[in-house]
Design a protein around this motif. Sequence first.
Motif, PDB file in Angstrom:
ATOM      1  N   ASP A 459      99.978  26.013  44.914  1.00  0.00           N
ATOM      2  CA  ASP A 459     100.450  25.332  43.700  1.00  0.00           C
ATOM      3  C   ASP A 459     100.035  23.867  43.706  1.00  0.00           C
ATOM      4  O   ASP A 459      99.658  23.296  42.664  1.00  0.00           O
ATOM      5  CB  ASP A 459     101.967  25.449  43.592  1.00  0.00           C
ATOM      6  CG  ASP A 459     102.397  26.858  43.175  1.00  0.00           C
ATOM      7  OD1 ASP A 459     101.512  27.655  42.797  1.00  0.00           O
ATOM      8  OD2 ASP A 459     103.593  27.159  43.225  1.00  0.00           O
ATOM      9  N   ASN A 521     101.939  30.020  32.994  1.00  0.00           N
ATOM     10  CA  ASN A 521     103.153  29.447  33.590  1.00  0.00           C
ATOM     11  C   ASN A 521     104.347  29.582  32.658  1.00  0.00           C
ATOM     12  O   ASN A 521     105.456  29.948  33.081  1.00  0.00           O
ATOM     13  CB  ASN A 521     102.941  27.984  33.936  1.00  0.00           C
ATOM     14  CG  ASN A 521     102.067  27.799  35.154  1.00  0.00           C
ATOM     15  OD1 ASN A 521     101.712  28.757  35.848  1.00  0.00           O
ATOM     16  ND2 ASN A 521     101.678  26.548  35.429  1.00  0.00           N
ATOM     17  N   GLY A 586     105.266  24.424  38.679  1.00  0.00           N
ATOM     18  CA  GLY A 586     104.675  25.063  37.500  1.00  0.00           C
ATOM     19  C   GLY A 586     104.780  24.238  36.233  1.00  0.00           C
ATOM     20  O   GLY A 586     103.786  24.019  35.521  1.00  0.00           O
TER      21      GLY A 586
END
Length: 620
Positions: A459, A521, A586
């Motif tokens: 991420d 997302n 996210g």
Amino acid sequence: MTDYSIYRVMIENALDAFFLTKPDGTILDVNAAASSMFGYSLEEFKVIGRQGIIDIDSPGLNAFLEERRKKGKVICELIGIKKNGERFPIWVSSVIFKQDEQEEKTFTIIQDITERKRKEQELRTSEANMRMILDNTDELFIIIDRNLKVINFNKATEVKSQQLLGVPFEKGKSILDSAQPERVPLLKQLYADVLNGAVRKSVVEIPAIHGNSKVVVDIRYSPIYEDGLIVGAIINVRDITETKAKEEELLRTNERFFFAAKATNDAIWDWDIQNDKVFRVGDGLQSMFGYDKSIAAQDDTFWIQRVHPEDLDDMISKREKILYHTNELYWEDEYRFRKSDDTYAHVFDKGYIIRDANGTPVRMIGATQDVSQQKETEALLVELNNRLKRRAEELANSNIELERFAYIASHDLQEPLRMVTSFLQLLKKRYVEKLDETADQYIAFAVDGAERMKTLIMDLLDYSRVGSNTEPNENVDLNILIEEVKGVFSKTIDESKAHITVGPLPIVKGNRTQLLQLFQNLIGNAIKYQKDESPVIQISCTEQEEEYLFEIKDNGIGIDPAFHEKIFVIFHRLHSRSEYTGTGIGLAICKKIVERHNGKIWVKSMPGQGSSFFFTLGKR
């Protein structure tokens, strides 16, 4: 002394020439004035006779001689001839007399009238010139005698008296005959004053012959003197209708100008360039610079003396160039001006130039502003901009370094994690029969931690890539892109029985990979953060003037308004890992993607009532 002797003395001392002659013209005797006038001695006069001193071509000479012969005397004007041949006008008075039985003789007195003739000619010329001037002026001139009768008037009076005064004038008639009856008493007193030496002036409004307007005339009454005595009066009438109208308009304009000057804080000035005089109005000079305008008006060099010495030459040079070397109508400049407290103010000076038909500047009207605070603000802004520029460069360099660090660190961290995970799995596989339940649980915890660490690193890598991605923008059909996202979540959609509706979506210009990650997302969160019921997700778009507005609405658990801003901060989580998985990166990635596409993102939500995520994408 005998009577003869007395008369002889008188004749000899007379200024006129005396001659005693025979009828045939022989000169018998003359006085001293005759010799002086003609230049001959008595003996010479006796030789030349009358024919030598009188021009035979004198107009009317023969008629005058005949008249003297018949009447015995004559008075006439002839032409005399001096000894040097010069001819000059003479006035002749001649009489024939006879004493007892003696021969007739002629006694003649001659005056040199050269000077008189010259003055008469000058008078005639002067009168002709004056008549020409008076007849070629638009003003009315009427001459009256002491009995108020009109003696003469100029051509303008003949043409315009009816138009201007409403009455005509006639020679020989009283001036009062043309006056309005109600004004006769006033005029009688006025003319009485003038004929006693006074000069009077009045402005009279007279109804116009045509229309409802009025004619305004300026009338001046002055006495006429002759040999020190008042013999009459001259009346001068001038049409000032247009002048009065312009004066009234000028008063109105000046009044507007005055109140406009009062309404502004600027120092208003009006410069008569040709006479180098400055007129100042308003309170700006006092309020901005501390000077009284009446005191400033007393010194023609007041302003120039207070311009900063370092700015003076440049200011004058620029102004002279605009005024005298161009046809510009505006001048403006910035310089420093000394206030009454001896401090300097930065001023902005601007003027409108009025030029004559030849382009020569005759007047300039302008206003001066104190822009000291503006100058200070500009300097401060320049300094702040320099600081911000330096800070932006520092941040840009820092971001580049951070992106490089995150990218490198992510790659470098994945290798040991893979090694840890692999060896833990080998340990569990090889010693599966030898490890108890607790050991298996520890190994499971370690593997799970390594996997979560790997997810976090991935991420982070995605987050850093948003800032460093150099892929060119392209046209992206969001309808096709959403279908790809639904394909990614197909298994999850089936398991959760999620229902996704999609309205018409546009084709946008952007980074396809990042836009895919954005929708992935947001849709993934809408599926994940759910209550016990099946997810219902609605995706729509509204086209606006400069951008597209998107909404992704769900029926999930909702978000407390206190956290609406915080959820877009990296690593910020609202739930424990046991409740919902995730790294808290996210939505931070979503925010970064939207901002790189000239948009913004926000949320509207309440706990238990679902969430609506809004974001915009710029059309350009």
